[in-house]
Each structure stands twice: as structure tokens, then as C-alpha cells.
Write a protein that holds these residues in place. Structure first.
Motif, short mmCIF file in Angstrom:
data_model
loop_
_atom_site.label_atom_id
_atom_site.label_comp_id
_atom_site.label_asym_id
_atom_site.label_seq_id
_atom_site.Cartn_x
_atom_site.Cartn_y
_atom_site.Cartn_z
N ASP A 47 2.27 21.07 18.02
CA ASP A 47 1.98 20.01 16.49
C ASP A 47 3.36 20.35 15.72
O ASP A 47 3.83 19.36 15.27
CB ASP A 47 0.95 21.25 15.97
N HIS A 48 4.42 21.35 15.51
CA HIS A 48 5.10 20.75 15.41
C HIS A 48 6.61 20.45 16.31
O HIS A 48 7.50 19.70 15.16
CB HIS A 48 6.08 22.52 15.47
N ILE A 103 5.67 17.47 17.41
CA ILE A 103 4.92 15.86 17.30
C ILE A 103 5.69 15.53 15.98
O ILE A 103 6.13 14.67 15.51
CB ILE A 103 3.62 16.07 17.22
N THR A 104 5.06 16.68 14.83
CA THR A 104 5.87 16.62 13.45
C THR A 104 7.34 16.05 13.21
O THR A 104 7.80 15.27 12.61
CB THR A 104 5.56 17.44 12.37
N GLY A 127 7.82 12.49 13.64
CA GLY A 127 7.11 11.80 13.51
C GLY A 127 7.71 11.27 12.49
O GLY A 127 8.03 10.65 11.65
N HIS A 128 8.77 12.44 12.39
CA HIS A 128 9.69 11.85 10.79
C HIS A 128 10.98 11.69 11.35
O HIS A 128 12.03 11.49 10.86
CB HIS A 128 10.27 13.67 9.95
#
Length: 115
Positions: free
Chosen positions: A13-14, A16-17, A20-21
Motif C-alpha cells: 500500500d505504501h 501504491i501511495t 499515486g503521488h
């Protein structure tokens, strides 16, 4: 600043974040010894032919690491648990190198994942 994540953290998830940024995320698998660590960096980051597979060369290559579109680079050093257990000295050297280079560059973030 270095982000350290444990084996029970949401590492995927980290990542992917970060993507995403808008970051240019580069994931490097840790390896189990100095040789495999340096080879992992060379392969995952497509380091130049002059890369000498030693600690000084790794520092130099990371200082020159760039991307074509000037996005922030997020370097994720993943699967470090086995290296940390087998060769804590090598693990510590690599963390020191990564943090040194990240401190020198405004465009480089660092995550170390212990899984």
C-alpha cells in the motif's frame, strides 16, 4: 527522511501511495550478501557500465541516479529481513549509504522494507 516498514506493515500500500503521488518508484530487492546486494542495485536501477560493484561506486551511482521527466525518485529497498539477519554489517552499510545520498538530494526519497 527514511521510512522504515516492518514485515507486518502495509508495504505494498505504501508503494501504491508513492506511485499515486506521482513519484518515480524504483524497487530494489535486498539480496543476502554484499555481492547480491550490489548486483541487485545494478540490475534494478540499470546502473551504468562504469558501476564497479563496490560501496564507493554505489554512492556515486546513486548520486547520479536520474529520470527523464524530473519527477521525485522514491527508492524502495525491499525484502531486507534476510540480509539484516545474515549480515547485519552489510545491512547497516547499505542503510548508511542510502541515507547519506538521500540527505544530499532533495529529489530522492527512501523506504526500507524489512520483510
Amino acid at each position: 527522511m527514511t521510512t522504515f516498514l516492518g514485515r507486518h506493515d502495509e508495504a505494498d500500500d505504501h508503494i501504491i501511495t508513492l506511485i499515486g503521488h506521482g513519484a518515480d518508484v524504483r524497487v530494489v530487492r535486498a539480496g543476502t550478501d554484499k555481492r547480491s546486494v550490489l548486483g541487485g542495485f545494478a540490475e534494478a536501477l540499470a546502473l551504468p557500465v562504469w558501476f564497479g560493484h563496490n560501496w564507493d561506486a554505489l554512492v556515486d551511482a546513486l548520486r547520479e541516479l536520474a529520470n527523464d521527466d524530473a519527477r521525485r525518485i522514491e527508492l524502495v529497498w525491499d525484502h531486507t529481513h534476510e540480509l539484516r539477519e545474515r549480515s547485519p554489517e552489510t545491512f547497516a552499510i547499505v542503510v548508511d549509504i542510502l541515507e547519506q545520498v538521500a540527505d544530499e538530494r532533495d529529489d530522492l526519497g527512501l523506504t526500507v522494507i524489512d520483510r
